[in-house]
Motif scaffolding. Structure first.
Motif, PDB file in Angstrom:
ATOM      1  N   ALA A   1     -28.426 -60.311  44.626  1.00 23.91           N
ATOM      2  CA  ALA A   1     -27.650 -61.555  44.601  1.00 23.91           C
ATOM      3  C   ALA A   1     -26.829 -61.612  43.319  1.00 23.91           C
ATOM      4  O   ALA A   1     -27.157 -60.967  42.319  1.00 23.91           O
ATOM      5  CB  ALA A   1     -28.580 -62.763  44.688  1.00 23.91           C
ATOM      6  N   LEU A   2     -25.771 -62.383  43.366  1.00 19.48           N
ATOM      7  CA  LEU A   2     -24.928 -62.627  42.201  1.00 19.48           C
ATOM      8  C   LEU A   2     -24.936 -64.116  41.904  1.00 19.48           C
ATOM      9  O   LEU A   2     -25.153 -64.930  42.800  1.00 19.48           O
ATOM     10  CB  LEU A   2     -23.497 -62.168  42.468  1.00 19.48           C
ATOM     11  CG  LEU A   2     -23.306 -60.695  42.793  1.00 19.48           C
ATOM     12  CD1 LEU A   2     -21.865 -60.433  43.215  1.00 19.48           C
ATOM     13  CD2 LEU A   2     -23.680 -59.833  41.600  1.00 19.48           C
ATOM     14  N   ALA A   3     -24.679 -64.469  40.666  1.00 17.49           N
ATOM     15  CA  ALA A   3     -24.606 -65.870  40.273  1.00 17.49           C
ATOM     16  C   ALA A   3     -23.250 -66.156  39.640  1.00 17.49           C
ATOM     17  O   ALA A   3     -22.645 -65.280  39.025  1.00 17.49           O
ATOM     18  CB  ALA A   3     -25.725 -66.210  39.289  1.00 17.49           C
ATOM     19  N   VAL A   4     -22.800 -67.396  39.808  1.00 19.42           N
ATOM     20  CA  VAL A   4     -21.594 -67.887  39.157  1.00 19.42           C
ATOM     21  C   VAL A   4     -21.975 -69.202  38.498  1.00 19.42           C
ATOM     22  O   VAL A   4     -22.529 -70.092  39.145  1.00 19.42           O
ATOM     23  CB  VAL A   4     -20.440 -68.109  40.153  1.00 19.42           C
ATOM     24  CG1 VAL A   4     -19.215 -68.648  39.440  1.00 19.42           C
ATOM     25  CG2 VAL A   4     -20.107 -66.830  40.901  1.00 19.42           C
ATOM     26  N   SER A   5     -21.674 -69.329  37.219  1.00 20.05           N
ATOM     27  CA  SER A   5     -21.966 -70.556  36.485  1.00 20.05           C
ATOM     28  C   SER A   5     -20.672 -71.321  36.230  1.00 20.05           C
ATOM     29  O   SER A   5     -19.711 -70.753  35.706  1.00 20.05           O
ATOM     30  CB  SER A   5     -22.642 -70.228  35.157  1.00 20.05           C
ATOM     31  OG  SER A   5     -22.729 -71.394  34.358  1.00 20.05           O
TER      32      SER A   5
END
Length: 113
Positions: free
Chosen positions: A75-79
């Motif tokens: 998974a990837l995250a974006v803040s």
């Protein structure tokens, strides 16, 4: 995911899902019928490929601790969160807190008007 809280005697998630409005934080703004407010964090993220973080910075570590070991390895995250995490001996970007806690890559998106 929407943090479950009561607003004017009703669960906020019920208001969003039935009235298609976030009456507490976006009063008067109609939300598409395809927007669904899920009150359970682990249910909302269980099969996610991308996690988008848009929450006050002081809650990020607790949210990540709840998610730790329960998100996809790829998974990837974006803040989209302003601020830093400050401790007695360190200052961390929020994206670093997410990456370090969840073990996934995190990009940060920010800007100004």
């Amino acid at each position: 995911w929407v943090f479950q809280e009561t607003f004017e005697g009703r669960n906020l998630t019920d208001i969003i899902n039935n009235d298609h409005e976030n009456a507490k934080y976006l009063p008067g703004i109609n939300l598409p019928k395809t927007v669904y407010a899920e009150p359970e964090l682990l249910e909302a993220t269980s099969d996610a490929d991308i996690l988008v973080f848009v929450t006050p910075h002081q809650f990020v570590r607790g949210i990540c601790e709840t998610l730790k070991g329960k998100v996809k390895k790829d998974a990837l995250a974006v803040s989209l969160i302003k601020g830093f995490e400050v401790s007695s001996n360190d200052i961390n970007l929020i994206s670093e807190v997410i990456t370090d806690t969840l073990g996934i890559e995190c990009a940060a998106l920010s800007g100004s008007l």
